[in-house]
Design a protein around this motif. Structure first.
Motif, PDB file in Angstrom:
ATOM      1  N   HIS A 481      38.704  12.865 -19.352  1.00 16.07           N
ATOM      2  CA  HIS A 481      39.901  12.011 -19.470  1.00 16.07           C
ATOM      3  C   HIS A 481      39.748  11.258 -20.812  1.00 16.07           C
ATOM      4  CE1 HIS A 481      37.172   8.540 -17.815  1.00 16.07           C
ATOM      5  NE2 HIS A 481      36.678   9.762 -17.396  1.00 16.07           N
ATOM      6  N   GLY A 493      41.953  19.163 -22.909  1.00 14.15           N
ATOM      7  CA  GLY A 493      41.015  18.813 -21.878  1.00 14.15           C
ATOM      8  C   GLY A 493      39.913  19.746 -22.007  1.00 14.15           C
ATOM      9  N   ILE A 510      41.579  16.201 -14.987  1.00 12.82           N
ATOM     10  CA  ILE A 510      41.937  16.125 -16.449  1.00 12.82           C
ATOM     11  C   ILE A 510      43.106  15.151 -16.686  1.00 12.82           C
ATOM     12  CG2 ILE A 510      42.464  17.296 -18.383  1.00 12.82           C
ATOM     13  CD1 ILE A 510      41.013  20.086 -17.300  1.00 12.82           C
ATOM     14  N   HIS A 511      42.988  14.172 -17.250  1.00 10.21           N
ATOM     15  CA  HIS A 511      44.037  13.238 -17.554  1.00 10.21           C
ATOM     16  C   HIS A 511      43.862  12.458 -18.848  1.00 10.21           C
ATOM     17  CE1 HIS A 511      42.069   9.659 -15.841  1.00 10.21           C
ATOM     18  NE2 HIS A 511      41.327  10.447 -15.197  1.00 10.21           N
ATOM     19  N   ILE A 513      45.285  12.683 -22.128  1.00 13.81           N
ATOM     20  CA  ILE A 513      45.092  13.547 -23.363  1.00 13.81           C
ATOM     21  C   ILE A 513      46.409  13.083 -24.216  1.00 13.81           C
ATOM     22  CG2 ILE A 513      44.565  15.616 -24.019  1.00 13.81           C
ATOM     23  CD1 ILE A 513      42.834  14.960 -21.851  1.00 13.81           C
ATOM     24  N   TRP A 521      47.199  18.762 -24.859  1.00 17.01           N
ATOM     25  CA  TRP A 521      47.310  19.634 -23.571  1.00 17.01           C
ATOM     26  C   TRP A 521      46.209  19.439 -22.623  1.00 17.01           C
ATOM     27  CZ3 TRP A 521      48.035  22.979 -28.183  1.00 17.01           C
ATOM     28  CH2 TRP A 521      49.597  23.057 -28.646  1.00 17.01           C
ATOM     29  N   GLY A 522      46.334  19.554 -21.441  1.00 16.63           N
ATOM     30  CA  GLY A 522      45.306  19.669 -20.454  1.00 16.63           C
ATOM     31  C   GLY A 522      44.291  20.777 -20.199  1.00 16.63           C
ATOM     32  N   VAL A 539      45.652  18.175 -13.196  1.00 15.97           N
ATOM     33  CA  VAL A 539      45.976  17.743 -14.474  1.00 15.97           C
ATOM     34  C   VAL A 539      47.131  16.699 -14.822  1.00 15.97           C
ATOM     35  CG1 VAL A 539      46.419  18.494 -16.713  1.00 15.97           C
ATOM     36  CG2 VAL A 539      45.092  20.148 -15.254  1.00 15.97           C
ATOM     37  N   CYS A 542      49.298  14.018 -19.724  1.00 17.65           N
ATOM     38  CA  CYS A 542      49.020  14.759 -20.964  1.00 17.65           C
ATOM     39  C   CYS A 542      50.371  14.464 -22.003  1.00 17.65           C
ATOM     40  CB  CYS A 542      48.591  15.944 -20.940  1.00 17.65           C
ATOM     41  SG  CYS A 542      46.966  16.348 -19.692  1.00 17.65           S
ATOM     42  N   GLY A 546      50.875  20.095 -19.449  1.00 16.14           N
ATOM     43  CA  GLY A 546      49.661  20.186 -18.581  1.00 16.14           C
ATOM     44  C   GLY A 546      48.807  21.606 -18.898  1.00 16.14           C
ATOM     45  N   MET A 565      53.620  15.106 -17.246  1.00 18.27           N
ATOM     46  CA  MET A 565      53.462  15.206 -18.654  1.00 18.27           C
ATOM     47  C   MET A 565      54.393  14.471 -19.525  1.00 18.27           C
ATOM     48  SD  MET A 565      50.652  16.677 -17.907  1.00 18.27           S
ATOM     49  CE  MET A 565      49.752  17.543 -16.265  1.00 18.27           C
TER      50      MET A 565
END
Length: 710
Positions: A481, A493, A510-511, A513, A521-522, A539, A542, A546, A565
């Motif tokens: 993250h 990510g 995942i976050h 970004i 991108w995730g 995710v 982003c 994602g 996103m």
């Protein structure tokens, strides 16, 4: 008949205690002791300890050779601070065995600190806003200081503009001036045109001062850093010299730049400048007091070097409960060429041709380079429960940059588990939290990776459909993250490259970004990614999407949650004849008209049994097609438009109120709270990103959104 004499029970217990103590000491370990007050001429006993790691290593060599040791050799290090004047170098001569490893460990309850930093003299007050240290003996520091830490916090070399909002390049051109055909190198001069504001920041500098100024240019996923050679007032331009730019990533008007290393740029708290005369100037941060402030400069490049040979690996060495702090980097006069993922940069701990090497509960901090690199010919090794922070480049690297001719020497079976890998890119912004180059069968699990300028995890080092040894790597249960900071592009990510059959990316969260231009991108399957399974990932937040596939084949994207996103939820780039990926059983949750971006509606992939939900109740659009038209064309069979019934998605609670809706697509709920580190409360609390950093990230992202009109 004479009765036997019995030993008094009190004395029996004492004898038993001494027997067990002697037996345990001799049966389970041979100990060598180090203390800050020790002396390397001592025998290394508790009463007469050694002073350095090198002396303890040398004694361990003698002990293993002369005494036929079969138990572990423990080098027990007392609490305190130790100055590392040189790296600890270990070779096959230092190898242990399965039953008799060589162990470097902090004494019970202690985390001794090995520092590569030198304390400078005390500050003198120039004014309330300016301090200085006179260093007339600058030659002692190889004539250059390029990193400085005040009270354990990295100071910023004087630069303009300040912060992360850089100058935008006006335009640039390149002219070849020399070619070395045998080395396949073309040297060019690059002319970078400046705006009047940018040129003004250099206007008061004479030629000597100008040529000490460093230009850093961020272009897409790369960074080029050079000393300025000359300027043209007439053309509003400056010149640098270096290798020819790659045609796919040149300096142009999409680049960003800043200048550093001039007294004129010294204008912000936390900045410093070293005058050639030896005067080091510093603007104190809020709360710093001159009487109790300490300045440290790093004096060594590495803490540990473990180097075996192809024919004789270093084996069975462990490090536990130790802290390593402060390494340096001196930029060469030729500067730094662009280098994806800062691939050539070395680490503070370098390991080659070694197996069964273990690092547990160690700290690596305040570096000018990467944290640790299991590079060539490494196997069956671990980094666990460790804290890597304030890194000059990246965190962890696995595998070499070249595919070995002997495939048995491919680095493999490295476990990176339950670590905090945080805050990197301070010297090279292209550093990655964790990179797997040419390496296979590695596990990256339960790590917290955050606050890097480039990608969180990068896997693979082959572009396109060419055989790659990066197979069966597992990226699982990580919390990744707060990456990007709006400074570089084309990042993710989790980022994959090349033919990667058996690689699994699952159960990660995942976050946040955020890239500069395209490519925040995730999950990102880039050039030729093949055989990658991405499942059970959460995710959100982003910039670009994602999930994005540039191009690849036979990838499986299933049972993931993608939410909120900014530019698009899902993207693809290249349209290929073969099936690029399958996209099934996923939940896509968003609040606008930005479902798909780029070529998602044209890419060749299989989609089915997904849930789409737009909280703004806008009809779904897949390119120019409605959801109905999309399905009539054979896409997304079994997919539905429905609210998945999250508990509180606006607060990022993606648990389900009930599972009736998601069961319709056979979505299998997963416990995303298991991602990240595990262990005691203090360790899990340490993994939480500092609230000030998180707020600053959010502030800068929001400012860039307004600037870009996103």
């Amino acid at each position: 008949m004479k009765r036997p004499k019995y030993i008094n029970s009190k004395y029996l217990i004492i004898l038993l205690f001494f027997f067990l103590t002697f037996f345990v000491f001799n049966a389970f370990s041979y100990s060598i002791y180090i203390k800050p007050t020790g002396n390397d001429s001592n025998p290394g006993t508790p009463e007469k300890p050694l002073a350095t790691l090198q002396a303890a290593r040398d004694l361990a060599r003698i002990v293993r050779k002369d005494k036929n040791i079969t138990e572990p050799i423990e080098i027990i290090i007392s609490a305190g601070n130790y100055l590392l004047k040189d790296p600890l170098e270990l070779t096959a001569e230092d190898s242990g065995t399965d039953k008799s490893p060589l162990i470097f460990k902090g004494a019970h309850g202690a985390i001794p600190v090995f520092s590569g930093g030198i304390k400078l003299p005390a500050f003198e007050k120039v004014s309330e806003r300016l301090w200085k240290i006179s260093i007339p003996q600058i030659a002692l520091y190889e004539g250059s200081i390029q990193q400085l830490f005040i009270n354990g916090k990295r100071a910023i070399r004087a630069r303009t503009p300040n912060g992360n909002h850089l100058y935008k390049t006006k335009k640039a051109s390149e002219l070849a001036i020399d070619t070395n055909k045998s080395a396949n190198i073309t040297v060019t001069t690059k002319k970078i045109y400046l705006t009047s504001e940018q040129l003004k920041s250099l206007s008061s500098l004479n030629d000597d001062e100008l040529q000490r100024v460093i230009l850093s240019v961020h272009h897409a996923w790369d960074r080029t850093r050079k000393y300025i050679q000359a300027r043209s007032i007439e053309d509003s331009a400056i010149y640098i010299i270096g290798k020819k730019m790659h045609p796919f990533n040149k300096l142009d008007n999409s680049s960003q730049l800043f200048f550093e290393n001039s007294r004129d740029f010294l204008d912000s708290p936390g900045e410093w400048f070293l005058d050639p005369s030896g005067d080091l100037f510093y603007i104190p941060r809020e709360g710093e007091q001159i009487k109790n402030s300490t300045a440290i400069i790093p004096a060594i490049e590495k803490f540990i070097v473990i180097k075996g040979k192809e024919s004789q690996k270093v084996q069975y060495i462990q490090f536990e409960n130790l802290s390593f702090q402060f390494t340096k980097y001196i930029m060469p006069m030729a500067g730094n060429e662009n280098d994806q993922a800062a691939s050539f940069s070395e680490a503070s701990i370098m390991i080659d041709y070694a197996k069964n090497i273990e690092f547990k509960n160690i700290e690596i901090s305040h570096t000018a380079n990467n944290g640790i690199w299991f590079r060539s010919g490494c196997s069956d090794s671990k980094l666990t429960n460790s804290y890597l922070n304030d890194l000059g480049i990246g965190g962890v690297k696995i595998g070499g940059l070249d595919i070995p001719k002997n495939k048995t020497l491919v680095t493999k079976n490295i476990l990176i588990d339950n670590n905090i890998i945080r805050s990197g890119g301070h010297e090279f912004p292209t550093g990655v939290g964790l990179t797997i180059f040419h390496a296979s069968d590695n596990i990256v699990s339960h790590n917290d990776i955050s606050d890097f300028i480039y990608s969180g995890v990068s896997v693979g080092w082959v572009w396109g459909y060419t055989e790659s040894p990066a197979k069966r790597n597992k990226i699982v249960f990580n919390h990744i993250h707060h990456l990007g900071w709006g400074l570089l592009s084309d990042m993710g990510g989790v980022y994959t490259l090349g033919e990667s059959e058996g690689t699994v990316v699952s159960n990660n969260v995942i976050h946040d970004i955020y890239s500069y231009g395209y490519g925040g991108w995730g999950l990102y399957t880039d050039e030729g990614s093949t055989g990658v399974v991405m499942e059970n990932n959460l995710v959100y937040n982003c910039k670009s999407a994602g999930f994005h596939q540039h191009y690849g084949k036979d990838n499986i994207i299933r049972n993931n949650i993608f939410a909120f996103m900014l530019n698009a939820q899902l993207e693809a780039t290249r349209v290929e004849k073969h099936q690029g990926f399958s996209f099934t059983n996923n939940i896509i949750y968003f609040n606008g008209d930005n479902l798909t971006g780029k070529a998602w509606d044209k890419a060749n992939f299989l989609a089915s049994n997904n849930i789409y939900w737009n909280t703004k109740n806008i009809d779904l659009q897949f390119g120019k097609e409605s959801f109905r038209e999309w399905q009539q064309a054979g896409k997304d069979k079994g997919s539905i438009i429905a609210d998945p019934n999250f508990v509180n998605p606006l607060q990022y609670d993606f648990h389900f109120k009930n599972k009736s809706t998601v069961s319709k697509i056979k979505f299998k709920p997963f416990d995303y709270t298991q991602a990240g580190v595990y262990g005691n409360e203090a360790w899990r609390k340490l993994a939480l990103l500092d609230e000030k950093v998180a707020k600053q990230f959010e502030k800068e992202v929001n400012e860039r959104i307004l600037e870009d009109g996103d």
